[in-house]
Write an enzyme that holds these catalytic residues in place. Sequence first.
Site, PDB file in Angstrom:
ATOM      1  N   SER A 192       0.825  -1.203   0.000  1.00 54.86           N
ATOM      2  CA  SER A 192       0.000   0.000   0.000  1.00 54.86           C
ATOM      3  C   SER A 192       0.865   1.261   0.000  1.00 54.86           C
ATOM      4  O   SER A 192       1.704   1.448  -0.881  1.00 54.86           O
ATOM      5  CB  SER A 192      -0.959  -0.047   1.190  1.00 54.86           C
ATOM      6  OG  SER A 192      -1.945   0.945   1.090  1.00 54.86           O
ATOM      7  N   ASP A 455      -9.545  -3.735  -5.480  1.00 51.84           N
ATOM      8  CA  ASP A 455      -9.359  -4.663  -4.362  1.00 51.84           C
ATOM      9  C   ASP A 455     -10.137  -4.230  -3.126  1.00 51.84           C
ATOM     10  O   ASP A 455      -9.754  -4.551  -2.010  1.00 51.84           O
ATOM     11  CB  ASP A 455      -7.879  -4.807  -4.029  1.00 51.84           C
ATOM     12  CG  ASP A 455      -7.232  -3.504  -3.567  1.00 51.84           C
ATOM     13  OD1 ASP A 455      -7.948  -2.490  -3.452  1.00 51.84           O
ATOM     14  OD2 ASP A 455      -6.013  -3.494  -3.322  1.00 51.84           O
ATOM     15  N   HIS A 499       1.662   0.153 -25.230  1.00 51.07           N
ATOM     16  CA  HIS A 499       1.934   0.971 -24.048  1.00 51.07           C
ATOM     17  C   HIS A 499       0.691   1.771 -23.666  1.00 51.07           C
ATOM     18  O   HIS A 499      -0.009   2.311 -24.523  1.00 51.07           O
ATOM     19  CB  HIS A 499       3.095   1.920 -24.331  1.00 51.07           C
ATOM     20  CG  HIS A 499       3.515   2.725 -23.144  1.00 51.07           C
ATOM     21  ND1 HIS A 499       3.997   2.149 -21.993  1.00 51.07           N
ATOM     22  CD2 HIS A 499       3.504   4.064 -22.909  1.00 51.07           C
ATOM     23  CE1 HIS A 499       4.284   3.077 -21.112  1.00 51.07           C
ATOM     24  NE2 HIS A 499       3.993   4.255 -21.638  1.00 51.07           N
TER      25      HIS A 499
END
Length: 627
Positions: A192, A455, A499
């Site tokens: 994190s 998440d 990219h």
Amino acid sequence: MRRGLRYLGIVVALLIIGGGFRRSSGDGGEFSGDYSKLSGIIIPGLASTQLRAWSFLDCPYSPLDFNPLDLVWLDTTKLLSAVNCWLKCMLLDPYNQTDHPECKSRPDSGLSAITELDPGYITGPLSSVWKEWIKWCIEFGIEANAIIAVPYDWRLAPSMLEERDLYFHRLKLTFETAYKLRGGPSIVFAHSLGNHVFRYFLEWLKLEIAPKHYNQWLDKHIHAYFAVGAPLLGATESVKATLFGNTFGLPISEGTARLMSNSFASSLWMMPFSKYCTADNPYWKHFSGASRKSHQTYQCEEHEFHLNYSGWPTNIVNIEIPSIHEVAQTNLSSMECGLPSQLSFSAREVSDGTFFRAIEDYDSDNKRLLYQLQKLYHSDPVLNPLTPWDRPPVKNVFCIYGIDLKTEVGYYFAPSGKPYPDNWIITDVIYELEGSLFSRSGNLVEGNPGAASGDETVPYNSLSLCKNWLGPKVNITRTPQSEHDGSDVQVELNVEHQHEADIAPNMTRSPRVKYITYYEDSESIPGKRTAVWELDKANHRNIVRSPVLMRELWLQMWHDIHPDRKSEFVTKAKRGPLRDDDCYWDYGKARCAWPEYCEYRYLFGDVHLGQSCRLKNSSADTLLHYL
């Protein structure tokens, strides 16, 4: 302990946590199996380090006072009984980041500072952060001096970490000491906010080491970097914490949480920002004679103005304020009397201060936030952290994160009519989930959702920015997270990757199976490897405790040091149990599952059949399948 597990401890474990590998003279990526030199550096995330009091503080109306070395973050007993005292030890001055006059707190040191924030029979498991990870290390035989935690005061902005605590000087010495102690480079394991800390360290190091020695220092002291749950473009939850409050699950009000959070300059460190805008490079200013305190201007690509939302799924903030013709004579107490108008702000407008300036007249706290943003971030002499990442110049980079959980990506705010810190309410939230956007009421929302969702804390577009670090040809493998025999493994080789474009593999999913998807590139940068691991349903805060992640880390590092390895990355063809805990009883077949790895062997104290399923003595031979 059995020979097999001993071998696993001596070989597998010592690998992952450390980084001491003996290089061959020809190729910088080649190593012999000198695993005795391994060491590892753990950089924890936001609110993941214990803070201890460094003052005497008498708490009236409470039997509990604060004395030097008492836990502050986190001591829920004192938080519940003397919240005002506790806040004095937590709050910082929002302008100069100094401690409260009556109480100061400092980060604890050592591994104990990051294992459990509030040790105790009940509170310990609830506040566990790195404890399970340390248990894995011990179980596999890691030496005590091979694991080094580098806690920091997560309330401070990066420049203040160095100014007050000399944190980055000490971090540099930690790497050098580990090298002298163990004889080899280290592996960095950051979670994190810890990833932002490591990024800042790499930029700070450029100003401490001669340019021609910079890459040599990195190659000598850092073998690999594991970026876990890295908010590479920031996180929208930081905006909610700034305007509304984020309690971290503590028994405090959102207003109290906001008051505390906004005194920390680090609250702005994870503000969302555009992936199309960069800032002037402070590195060159040190050699061009430019002022160290000159304001950094953002330079944005055309995409920023031709595309919506700054590369995010939607606008970060939508806020109701009194209409413009009411602004001149209004103030906070009469704000609710104006005709409301809604303004929307993108990630760029949040990070460059446009949003905070727009609501400055309606929120007394925004002057302080703008001061912090300008002084500690835009004018930082080392790096403006609110700019996109390039691939770190480390030999091996592994970017790991969870996906496909319900994650907040945007907010609707409105005035509450109450004074600060409760002057805003959240009227709606925009979520992303598995490729779609919807509101709190369940209605679909237009925008630019990604191929997956985040998440639960960091949105997918921020986590997956590291896919830009992969080259034009990528090998993709998808496997079940649980132990498997290889029947559900899918592989795509040499997938073309443009990219700044996401990679969406053409692979199937079983709705009942959690997968890991590996994106691997070992060819685009000679001598360097880049990999991205996506773990289905892995929560941001709990991913460091994931047994699946730990297993993959062990195997990858064991593979790295083995002289007979046949590929750049560990094979994904099969996964079997590595620990006794991985063996279990198969009630359908009335035997231990995975009979080629596990056997039934009762030991005194076992209370159920699964506990008596243990690894076979010869299980070390299975490691050869992972070369």
